[in-house]
Structures are given as C-alpha cells and as structure tokens.
Design a protein around this motif. Structure first.
Motif, PDB file in Angstrom:
ATOM      1  N   UNK A 247       0.816  -1.211   0.000  1.00  0.00           N
ATOM      2  CA  UNK A 247       0.000   0.000   0.000  1.00  0.00           C
ATOM      3  C   UNK A 247       0.848   1.259   0.000  1.00  0.00           C
ATOM      4  N   UNK A 248       2.059   1.166   0.548  1.00  0.00           N
ATOM      5  CA  UNK A 248       2.935   2.337   0.584  1.00  0.00           C
ATOM      6  C   UNK A 248       3.738   2.476  -0.716  1.00  0.00           C
ATOM      7  N   UNK A 249       4.456   1.401  -1.080  1.00  0.00           N
ATOM      8  CA  UNK A 249       5.351   1.550  -2.234  1.00  0.00           C
ATOM      9  C   UNK A 249       4.603   1.790  -3.544  1.00  0.00           C
ATOM     10  N   UNK A 250       3.397   1.236  -3.667  1.00  0.00           N
ATOM     11  CA  UNK A 250       2.635   1.447  -4.899  1.00  0.00           C
ATOM     12  C   UNK A 250       1.666   2.625  -4.784  1.00  0.00           C
ATOM     13  N   UNK A 251       1.822   3.444  -3.744  1.00  0.00           N
ATOM     14  CA  UNK A 251       0.860   4.518  -3.522  1.00  0.00           C
ATOM     15  C   UNK A 251       1.010   5.637  -4.537  1.00  0.00           C
ATOM     16  N   UNK A 252      -0.126   6.181  -4.965  1.00  0.00           N
ATOM     17  CA  UNK A 252      -0.117   7.275  -5.934  1.00  0.00           C
ATOM     18  C   UNK A 252       0.390   8.562  -5.286  1.00  0.00           C
ATOM     19  N   UNK A 253       0.525   8.553  -3.956  1.00  0.00           N
ATOM     20  CA  UNK A 253       1.037   9.752  -3.273  1.00  0.00           C
ATOM     21  C   UNK A 253       2.428  10.104  -3.798  1.00  0.00           C
ATOM     22  N   UNK A 254       3.211   9.088  -4.198  1.00  0.00           N
ATOM     23  CA  UNK A 254       4.549   9.370  -4.722  1.00  0.00           C
ATOM     24  C   UNK A 254       4.476  10.238  -5.967  1.00  0.00           C
ATOM     25  N   UNK A 255       3.494   9.924  -6.797  1.00  0.00           N
ATOM     26  CA  UNK A 255       3.334  10.745  -8.004  1.00  0.00           C
ATOM     27  C   UNK A 255       2.940  12.162  -7.628  1.00  0.00           C
ATOM     28  N   UNK A 256       2.066  12.285  -6.604  1.00  0.00           N
ATOM     29  CA  UNK A 256       1.676  13.625  -6.161  1.00  0.00           C
ATOM     30  C   UNK A 256       2.905  14.400  -5.696  1.00  0.00           C
ATOM     31  N   UNK A 257       3.785  13.738  -4.932  1.00  0.00           N
ATOM     32  CA  UNK A 257       5.017  14.399  -4.478  1.00  0.00           C
ATOM     33  C   UNK A 257       5.855  14.878  -5.661  1.00  0.00           C
ATOM     34  N   UNK A 258       6.040  13.972  -6.627  1.00  0.00           N
ATOM     35  CA  UNK A 258       6.882  14.325  -7.782  1.00  0.00           C
ATOM     36  C   UNK A 258       6.309  15.539  -8.493  1.00  0.00           C
ATOM     37  N   UNK A 259       4.997  15.527  -8.697  1.00  0.00           N
ATOM     38  CA  UNK A 259       4.371  16.646  -9.406  1.00  0.00           C
ATOM     39  C   UNK A 259       4.554  17.932  -8.602  1.00  0.00           C
ATOM     40  N   UNK A 260       4.285  17.876  -7.294  1.00  0.00           N
ATOM     41  CA  UNK A 260       4.458  19.049  -6.433  1.00  0.00           C
ATOM     42  C   UNK A 260       5.859  19.614  -6.565  1.00  0.00           C
ATOM     43  N   UNK A 261       6.839  18.746  -6.338  1.00  0.00           N
ATOM     44  CA  UNK A 261       8.227  19.198  -6.298  1.00  0.00           C
ATOM     45  C   UNK A 261       8.627  19.847  -7.619  1.00  0.00           C
ATOM     46  N   UNK A 262       8.282  19.196  -8.711  1.00  0.00           N
ATOM     47  CA  UNK A 262       8.725  19.709 -10.008  1.00  0.00           C
ATOM     48  C   UNK A 262       7.974  20.984 -10.376  1.00  0.00           C
ATOM     49  N   UNK A 263       6.682  21.046 -10.038  1.00  0.00           N
ATOM     50  CA  UNK A 263       5.941  22.279 -10.332  1.00  0.00           C
ATOM     51  C   UNK A 263       6.480  23.447  -9.527  1.00  0.00           C
ATOM     52  N   UNK A 264       6.778  23.209  -8.236  1.00  0.00           N
ATOM     53  CA  UNK A 264       7.290  24.278  -7.392  1.00  0.00           C
ATOM     54  C   UNK A 264       8.674  24.707  -7.872  1.00  0.00           C
ATOM     55  N   UNK A 265       9.543  23.743  -8.098  1.00  0.00           N
ATOM     56  CA  UNK A 265      10.931  24.064  -8.437  1.00  0.00           C
ATOM     57  C   UNK A 265      11.103  24.551  -9.855  1.00  0.00           C
TER      58      UNK A 265
END
Ligand SMILES: Nc1ncnc2c1ncn2[C@@H]1O[C@H](COP(=O)(O)OP(=O)(O)OP(=O)(O)O)[C@@H](O)[C@H]1O
Ligand SMILES: [Mg+2]
Lengths: 352, 250
Positions: A247-265
C-alpha cells in the motif's frame, strides 16, 4: 547540401561560458560535505536526509519524463514498487540488500520496456491515467504472492546482523549515492547529443520531429531511465523501512510528491527539481504538525505555481542567467565573443 | 537526359470536416527545381506541406519522394531522407540558443557529428545572417529573426527539398531582396525549393514555376506570369479579397 563558405575558420565552440571547475568543484564539495554528515550528526538527521534524497531522485526522474520528454506520468510508483519488491526477492535469495539496489534499477528498466509499448500508444491525459492503471495492476499482481507477504507486506531479511548506527550510516550513503548518480546521469544525458534533441522536444515537439529528431526513441530512452531511477529510489525506501508494504510503495502519493516538487521548483531544467525538493521538504517538515492542512497548503502552492509561475522558482531565477549545471553551447568568434545584437524588431505579435 | 522526379503527389485527397484541402490532387516536382505556391487564405497550402513533411496524414492517395513511397514514414525519417521545412508561424526551440537550434537540426536531420555538425551550423548561420545572434536564446528573437531561424534550421538538416511557408511575410523590401538571394543560392546548389508566399514579387524573382491552389485543386500551373494571368486565378483573388490579405501583393 550546404556550400562550404569557410565560415568556420577561427570559430570555437565551448560547452561552458565559464570554466568547468565552477560547476565541478562546488558540486564535489557539497557531495563531500554530505558524505561526512553521518560522522557528525545524529541518526535522526541522516534518516531525514535519506527521505530527502529519495524525493530528489523521484523529482529528477519525473522532470526528465514530464519536463523534457512530455510524458506526464502519474504511475512512476509502479517502479518504486517493483524496485522495492526486487530488493525483497533478492534478499530472500541471500543477496545483500545494498548490492540489490543497482539490480533493482536494472529490473525496473527491463520491466518498463514492454510497459512502454503499451502506454506509449496513449496520448496526454490517457497516458497519465494509463500509467496509473499499470501501477495499480502491478500492486494487485504482487499481493497475489504469499511468499511476498500478500497484502500486508513482508520484512526485509539480510540486515539483522548490522549495528543500528552503522546500518543508518550505510543506508544514508546508499541514498546519497543513488541521488548523486541520478543527478550526474541526468546532467550527462542532457549534455549529450540525445540531450540536445530532448531539449528540442521539450521546447517544441512538432518542430523537433521536423528537424529529424526520432522522438519516440528519445522518449522511450527517458522512460527506461526514469523507471530505473524510481526503482533505485524504491530499493532505498525498503532498506530504510526494513519492510515492504504494498500500500505504501505502490501509492499514488509518490506521483503527487513528484508533481508538487517539479511544479514548485520548475519544469524542464536540472536545477528546478533540486530547488523544488528543498522547498517542498522544508514546507513538509514545517507543516507536519498541522495534519491535513499541510496537504492543502502544498496543493495551493503547487496550483499557484502551475498557473502563474509556469517555470517554477528556478524559472524566476533563470531570468538572471544563473545556471548551476550548464548544458549548453557557447560560440566564440575569432576575436572573442560573437556580438549580441539588439533585437531586430519588436517581439512577435500573434498571427492569424 | 530527363531530370529525375524528386517529389510526387499521386491523387492525394484530404479534408477537415467540410473543408476540402486536396481533392484528387496530383503534382510532380523535378529535382533541383523551384516551385511557387499561391492561393487564397485557408486553401490548404500549409496543410499540403504537412502532408509532404509528415505532420499530416493524407486521407487517400500517395506521396512519393525520390521514387519512394512516404506511406507510414514519420516526419523525422522524412527529414533524414532530405525534406526540410519551415513553419508559417515559427516554431523555435525557445529555451535554446540560435546555435543550438541549428545544431540539433544538423546532428539529427543532417546526421552529422562533432566538427562536421559545427561546420554545417556555422555555414548555415553565416549564410542566413544569424551568426552574430548565435548565442542568443531563440525565445528572445523578434519575428524576422525567428523566420530566418526557421530557414537556417531547415538548411542545417541538409535537405534535397526545401519547403518554405511564407518566410517573406512582413519583411521590408531590402530584406526581401536579401532573402531571395539566400534562397537562390540554396537552389543553385541543387536543392529543390517549394515556396508558399503571398508576396508574389518575391516569388516571381525566384521560382521558374508557379501553381495556384484553390478548392482542393491546382487551378493554374506553369510559368509564373502565365499563371497569374489566368482568368480563374485572377477571379479568385479579385473575387475574394481584391488586393487585401487574401490576394497577391503585386
Ligand atoms: N488540424 C486541423 N484540423 C482542422 N482544420 C484544419 C486543421 N489544419 C488546418 N485546418 C483548416 O484547413 C484549412 C486550410 O488550412 P491551411 O493552413 O493549410 O491553409 P493555407 O492555405 O496555408 O492558408 P494561409 O494562406 O492562411 O496560410 C483552414 O480552413 C484551416 O482552418
Ligand atoms: Mg498557410
């Protein structure tokens, strides 16, 4: 086809405007300092930095995908998961988990090739959804295996004998190595012939095709590399947590993090995701006590950046010609710099 | 000895909904020759380029280049075969310098490496008058320089066929003269040129042959003066917009 006009006499092409040492020395210094951290700072700090390095790797690879190759994936967690489970399986076979990190990256690259044949048939939003579906399917497949702990996951064997402090330090160095190699790899890729072609794809895919860039091939290469990066990140993640939870490693939250980080930076540069990862990480720590509010604030920041600051924080800095990792070319005329002429006419008005 | 056929459109048809771009259209172009294309706005001239360069798939019919069918050949492969094009609305790689814009074309489309690629870029930039802007990011160029960059990039791929889409629009008289000089020099090296242009005087001083495209058909084909004198060609221009934006600027 082109007439030799002898224009090239005396011209020289440089890869950097300044000396290469300006990039190499400070970067090496930062890495050396970071490598020294476990000797001076407590375990809590190194564990926090490990999370940061994982985030940095994910953001950098996602930026190569979305920012350069135009592949807006929300399914990179597929490879975080496959990388994590690859380490688990290898450790169950007696392979040292640290040695399994590069193998996990290779496994992910291998798995991503057939997946690319599937998802590359989809465009835009369909591609995004398609990648997510693939990640969900992988998760559903993996939990079928009792030996892998089914839906609850399994503990990672092979690291029981280690002293806790040493293990923490080794995990830290592994995460740092993966982050440094990922950044170095992305930098070398962008400086290469393929990198110039990818930058053209970033700026205008149609025009890139029309000047002969084999766009599908370039995209596939980036997709494989990004899968390897996400796999390595997943491998490090398992080692920090000493267990795998599907449930953790396959979580879509990782994609949310990636999108956040790249959009902000800032999308489409090497520096952007690094800056974004730092900002995101600080925000995340600062707002951690506010529960759900932290997600709301992060989401709002990302939306504001996406709408008003299209190229992120780094895009704002780039206006002042700052570059940490120069990847471009600089033409020097026989007598020094070629002249920078004033604009020949006003900026283009939209036509038709 | 007959001149070999370079480009062949064989009964090509294409429509966007109700808009007919090409209706059973056939056309051949000899290697090394020049062809001007005129026609009212929206006639489908740019779309015709798209079907040759691989951006747009024809509805039916076949496009052949150097005797080879381009069916299922993508735009990048067509470029590598020797089809170079410019876009009517320039599409520069805005985050890259003029030098890099041209270099990627020389490396990818021209399949050149290292010094050979650099030499090609330097030749093309000096020929198109962009050498002094080599280190300028393309996003900072004005419209005229962007149009030059379109030409430079297409030339850097080393084309056998150069497709120019309204590269003279908005230029002053001396600039048109300079551009005509560049294009004639390119053609003199054996590169076939197809040039869509509303600025007819630029065309007349460059091309040996002119076609007029309207309603999905070639309604005039021959020596430029003869084509412009045809009643159906005059009818379209006079009937649609006089000497306004749709008509030839004579
Ligand atoms: N992808 C598309 N989908 C639908 N319609 C299109 C598409 N591309 C072009 N068209 C339409 O096809 C017609 C022809 O367009 P095209 O740009 O080829 O004309 P043109 O002869 O180059 O005109 P102009 O002289 O204004 O450049 C226009 O009516 C345009 O709106
Ligand atoms: Mg047009």
């Amino acid at each position: 086809m082109t007439a030799p006009t002898g224009a090239s006499t005396g011209y020289r092409v440089r890869r950097l405007r300044r000396s290469a040492l300006w990039t190499a020395l400070p970067s090496a210094g930062v890495v050396a300092l970071l490598a020294y951290v476990p000797y001076v700072l407590e375990r809590k700090v190194t564990d926090t930095l490990v999370d940061f390095f994982i985030l940095l790797v994910l953001a950098t690879t996602w930026n190569m995908l979305a920012g350069f190759a135009g592949l807006v994936s929300v399914g990179q967690q597929a490879y975080i998961g496959v990388g994590a489970y690859a380490v688990l399986v290898l450790a169950q076979q007696g392979v040292n988990p640290f040695a399994a990190i590069p193998l996990a990256a290779l496994v992910c690259a291998a798995v991503s090739l057939p997946v690319s044949w599937l998802v590359f048939r989809l465009r835009g939003g369909y591609f995004a959804i398609g990648t997510w579906v693939v990640a969900e399917v992988f998760a559903l497949l993996v939990i079928r295996f009792e030996s892998l702990g089914g839906g609850t996951g399994a503990n990672l064997p092979g690291l029981d004998g280690f002293d806790a402090v040493l293990l923490g330090a080794m995990t830290y160095w592994a995460a740092l190595s993966v982050a440094v190699l990922t950044l170095l790899g992305a930098y070398l890729l962008l400086r290469s012939r393929t990198g110039l072609a990818l930058t053209a794809v970033r700026d205008n895919e149609l025009a890139a095709r029309s000047v002969g860039v084999r766009v599908p091939r370039a995209k596939r290469m980036v997709y494989l590399a990004a899968a390897a990066g996400a796999g390595a990140a997943g491998a490090v993640l398992v080692i920090t947590q000493l267990n795998v939870q599907p449930g953790n490693v396959f979580s879509v939250k990782w994609s949310a993090y990636m999108v956040f980080v790249v959009l902000i930076g800032g999308v489409g540069s090497l520096e952007g995701p690094i800056l974004g990862a730092i900002v995101f990480f600080v925000l995340q720590r600062a707002l951690a006590d506010y529960g759900a509010w932290y997600l709301i604030v992060l989401g709002a920041v990302a939306v504001v950046m996406a709408v008003w600051v299209r190229r992120g924080l780094w895009g704002l800095l780039e206006r002042f010609d700052v570059r940490v990792f120069p990847t471009g070319f600089w033409l020097q005329a026989p007598g020094g710099d070629v002249a920078r002429p004033p604009r020949d006419d006003p900026p283009p008005a939209p036509r038709h | 000895m007959p001149v070999p056929i370079l480009l062949e459109l064989d009964r090509v048809s294409k429509r966007f909904g109700q808009v007919v771009i090409a209706d059973d259209l056939s056309l051949t172009l000899e290697a090394g020759s020049t062809l001007g294309v005129v026609g009212p706005n929206g006639a489908g001239k740019s779309t015709l380029f798209g079907m040759v360069s691989g951006d747009v798939a024809p509805g039916s019919g076949e496009v052949r280049f150097a005797g080879r069918s381009l069916h299922r050949v993508d735009a990048a492969a067509r470029c590598r075969l020797g089809i170079g094009r410019t876009y009517q609305v320039p599409r520069p790689f805005v985050g890259m310098t003029v030098f890099e814009n041209t270099l990627v074309a020389a490396q990818q489309g021209g399949r050149l490496h290292r010094q050979a690629a650099t030499d090609r870029v330097l030749d093309v930039l000096s020929e198109t008058g962009l050498l002094a802007s080599a280190n300028t990011p393309a996003g900072r160029l004005g419209l005229l320089a962007r149009k030059r960059l379109e030409v430079a990039r297409a030339l850097a791929t080393g084309p056998k066929l150069l497709l120019l889409d309204e590269v003279a629009g908005g230029l002053t008289e001396p600039e048109v003269v300079e551009l005509v000089g560049i294009i004639r020099a390119v053609n003199a090296r054996g590169v076939a040129v197809v040039w869509i242009e509303h600025v007819v005087r630029a065309l007349l001083s460059t091309v040996d042959r002119l076609i007029c495209l309207a309603g999905g058909a070639v309604i005039g084909d021959g020596r430029p003066e003869d084509v412009l004198a045809l009643p159906q060609v005059r009818q379209i221009y006079l009937g649609s917009a006089g000497s306004g934006p749709g008509g030839p600027e004579l």
